[in-house]
Scaffold this motif. Structure first.
Motif, short mmCIF file in Angstrom:
data_model
loop_
_atom_site.label_atom_id
_atom_site.label_comp_id
_atom_site.label_asym_id
_atom_site.label_seq_id
_atom_site.Cartn_x
_atom_site.Cartn_y
_atom_site.Cartn_z
N ASP A 1 0.83 -1.20 0.00
CA ASP A 1 0.00 0.00 0.00
C ASP A 1 0.87 1.25 0.00
O ASP A 1 0.58 2.23 -0.71
N ARG A 2 1.95 1.25 0.81
CA ARG A 2 2.84 2.41 0.83
C ARG A 2 3.51 2.61 -0.52
O ARG A 2 3.72 3.74 -0.96
N ALA A 3 3.86 1.50 -1.19
CA ALA A 3 4.48 1.59 -2.51
C ALA A 3 3.52 2.20 -3.53
O ALA A 3 3.93 2.90 -4.46
N LEU A 4 2.22 1.95 -3.33
CA LEU A 4 1.22 2.47 -4.25
C LEU A 4 0.92 3.95 -4.01
O LEU A 4 0.85 4.74 -4.95
N ALA B 1 4.54 6.96 2.58
CA ALA B 1 5.73 6.70 3.41
C ALA B 1 6.81 6.11 2.52
O ALA B 1 6.52 5.44 1.52
N LYS B 2 8.05 6.36 2.90
CA LYS B 2 9.18 5.93 2.07
C LYS B 2 9.35 4.41 2.12
O LYS B 2 9.32 3.80 3.18
N ARG C 1 0.10 -1.73 -11.44
CA ARG C 1 1.56 -1.86 -11.40
C ARG C 1 2.26 -0.63 -12.00
O ARG C 1 3.37 -0.27 -11.62
N GLY C 2 1.60 0.04 -12.95
CA GLY C 2 2.19 1.24 -13.54
C GLY C 2 2.40 2.34 -12.51
O GLY C 2 3.39 3.09 -12.58
N LEU C 3 1.53 2.43 -11.53
CA LEU C 3 1.66 3.44 -10.48
C LEU C 3 2.89 3.16 -9.62
O LEU C 3 3.61 4.07 -9.22
N ILE C 4 3.12 1.88 -9.33
CA ILE C 4 4.30 1.50 -8.55
C ILE C 4 5.57 1.89 -9.30
O ILE C 4 6.51 2.44 -8.72
N GLU C 5 5.60 1.64 -10.61
CA GLU C 5 6.78 1.98 -11.42
C GLU C 5 6.99 3.49 -11.47
O GLU C 5 8.13 3.97 -11.45
N GLN C 6 5.91 4.25 -11.52
CA GLN C 6 6.03 5.71 -11.50
C GLN C 6 6.65 6.18 -10.19
O GLN C 6 7.50 7.08 -10.17
N ASN C 7 6.24 5.55 -9.09
CA ASN C 7 6.79 5.93 -7.78
C ASN C 7 8.26 5.55 -7.68
O ASN C 7 9.04 6.25 -7.02
#
Length: 342
Positions: free
Chosen positions: A22-25, A29-30, A51-57
């Motif tokens: 959830d934090r990765a999404l 939080a770091k 998964r695209g949102l995770i890659e953007q982060n």
């Protein structure tokens, strides 16, 4: 109808908690970069829709860095290999989004090296193989003032203002060449040495190492006046033919920089079988063939992959940590290549 993958599926595949996913999404939080990448890979594997949102982060957390590289002799196999290894080393870093920009100085003039360096002033850090000249020291000093650290590679230049020298211990390289020839040639005689030019600091050190070893340990050998070949095949070829003609007791040659192909061609032309001990730097298709045929006694090579990995590591640290005011040296161990190793 197939069930849509959830964050629980991603967490299970990645071996982390649902809270971490959830934090990765949401980025509230770091999350460690390594963990982020593990989660992204898991999201790809299970087919998670966000998964695209995770890659953007991940991209947002990883800094962009551009590194410039200045080489010479664009047509030479060694520098082509060097450029490929530099690009690979930058691309292999997972802690940055790196880009390598390659420039080739069209000649060995200080003006051409200066222009190549200045053309990379937009980079975060620069690494270059260049000659010693006050003009380059001025350019490097100006780049340093603008926050762009410059690293000297293979040949040290702009000492005192460049950030670090990374390459071989060139004094040691010259001594290795002298040791090999003096221990291999059965009868003493004359030896010759080629350097690329009078402003290549690394070549000067190789010459000093070569001569000093022989003075100390093999004084029966005499070293002829140093020959400058501008690292070109043709000049080395012509000079080698002249050496063999004028010195029938010539026992060995050390080519301290580029242009070894000319020496190989000349020795093949005048001797049906090897008679002069030739030591060169770097293994290329031509020097490898000459090693197999016996026309090259030994090649001293630069570990390009290690050099580029270490160099890029230093460049990344210099950008992150800034200038600590210490100009250092980072020596790599050379690789020795003998005919039986091929």
């Amino acid at each position: 109808m197939a069930r849509r993958p959830t964050t629980q599926d991603v967490a299970r595949e990645a071996g982390v908690s649902v809270t971490t996913v959830d934090r990765a999404l949401n980025g509230r939080a770091k999350v460690r970069e390594e963990t982020m990448r593990k989660i992204a890979q898991a999201a790809h594997k299970v087919g998670y829709h966000a998964r695209g949102l995770i890659e953007q982060n991940i991209d947002a957390a990883v800094p962009e860095m551009t590194f410039g590289f200045v080489f010479i002799k664009k047509g030479q196999e060694f520098y082509q290999n060097f450029a490929r290894e530099a690009e690979r080393a930058v691309a292999a870093r997972t802690d940055i989004r790196g880009r390598a920009v390659i420039r080739y100085a069209p000649s060995q003039s200080p003006e051409d090296f200066a222009k190549a360096l200045e053309s990379l002033s937009h980079c975060d850090a620069i690494a270059a193989t260049a000659i010693n000249h006050h003009l380059l020291a001025e350019v490097v000093s100006d780049l340093k003032a603008r926050g762009v650290p410059v690293f000297s590679v293979l040949n040290d230049f702009a000492q005192g203002v460049r950030r670090n020298y990374i390459g071989l211990n060139n004094m040691k390289i010259g001594r290795i060449a002298a040791w090999t020839i003096s221990k291999t040639v059965p009868q003493p005689g004359k030896l010759a040495i080629f350097v690329g030019g009078n402003r290549w600091h690394g070549h000067d050190l190789r010459e000093v190492g070569f001569r000093s070893y022989l003075r100390e340990n093999a004084p029966a050998f005499s070293v002829l006046d140093t020959l400058v070949n501008l690292e070109t095949r043709q000049l080395t070829y012509e000079a080698t033919l002249d050496l063999v003609r004028r010195h029938p007791d010539l026992k060995g040659i050390y080519v301290g920089g580029g242009g070894m192909e000319g020496a190989i061609a000349a020795l093949r032309e005048v001797h049906a079988s090897p008679r002069v001990a030739l030591v060169v730097n770097e293994v290329t298709k031509e020097s490898a063939a000459a090693l197999r045929e016996g026309y090259v006694l030994m090649a001293i090579t630069t570990p390009l992959r290690t050099l580029c990995d270490d160099l890029v590591g230093h460049m990344v640290r210099s950008v992150r940590e800034g200038d600590d005011g210490i100009a250092g040296q980072h020596f790599l161990e050379p690789h020795i290549v003998l005919p039986e190793m091929l």
